[in-house]
Design a protein around this motif. Structure first.
Motif, PDB file in Angstrom:
ATOM      1  N   VAL A 166      53.405 -15.832 -14.773  1.00 24.30           N
ATOM      2  CA  VAL A 166      52.036 -15.664 -15.270  1.00 24.30           C
ATOM      3  C   VAL A 166      51.538 -14.229 -15.131  1.00 24.30           C
ATOM      4  O   VAL A 166      50.352 -13.963 -15.257  1.00 24.30           O
ATOM      5  N   GLN A 208      51.469 -25.575 -17.900  1.00 27.98           N
ATOM      6  CA  GLN A 208      50.014 -25.585 -18.011  1.00 27.98           C
ATOM      7  C   GLN A 208      49.570 -26.576 -19.078  1.00 27.98           C
ATOM      8  O   GLN A 208      50.311 -26.914 -19.980  1.00 27.98           O
ATOM      9  N   GLN A 265      53.369 -21.108 -16.727  1.00 22.09           N
ATOM     10  CA  GLN A 265      52.887 -21.244 -18.103  1.00 22.09           C
ATOM     11  C   GLN A 265      53.442 -22.467 -18.812  1.00 22.09           C
ATOM     12  O   GLN A 265      52.712 -23.175 -19.491  1.00 22.09           O
TER      13      GLN A 265
END
Length: 151
Positions: free
Chosen positions: A23, A82, A79
């Motif tokens: 990230v 997410q 990511q």
């Protein structure tokens, strides 16, 4: 969904670094990308690896300022994981474990709309704005959650 929060140790530093690197391409989050940063974090704070189906997908950490005050020093999900509710579930677990703490605070980037919505849905309110909070040239909002009997 079921996640597991596993207390991190120094042996988990490579995992923590990999999560942070996933990230690091955004100004919305100030990652810890050095081993010595994580050694300090592990000494000063309680750090958990967030696992989903046995795979490390993020981390959440906090610092006990005193008996009535906790600072959430980190919450990040890789990511690729997410948008699945993992951060919400991890934060729910953490808040349940903290119990009757009178004040819980954290900082987040003012443009991190997803994080702001998450924290506000738990009752966190914006207290102030700090410029260059992490020394990365980016502002942060200080958000706080107070025990119900403090209102």
């Amino acid at each position: 969904m079921i996640i597991n929060l596993r207390k991190a140790t120094s042996a988990d530093i490579p995992v923590l670094l990999a999560i942070e690197k996933s990230v690091s391409c955004s100004n919305l989050y100030s990652p810890m990308l050095e081993e010595d940063e994580w050694l300090t974090e592990l000494r000063q704070n309680t750090v958990y690896i967030i696992e989903k189906d046995g795979v490390a997908v993020g981390n959440i950490s906090y610092e006990e300022k005193d008996d009535d005050h906790v600072y959430i020093s980190g919450l990040v999900v890789e990511q690729q994981f997410q948008g699945q509710g993992i951060a919400r579930e991890a934060l729910t677990h953490l808040l349940e474990n903290l119990g009757a703490v009178k004040r819980i605070d954290l900082v987040t980037h003012p443009d991190n709309v997803t994080a702001l919505k998450l924290y506000q849905s738990f009752g966190f309110i914006s207290e102030s704005r700090k410029e260059n909070y992490f020394g990365d040239g980016q502002p942060r909002l200080v958000l706080a959650l107070f025990a119900k009997n403090d209102f």
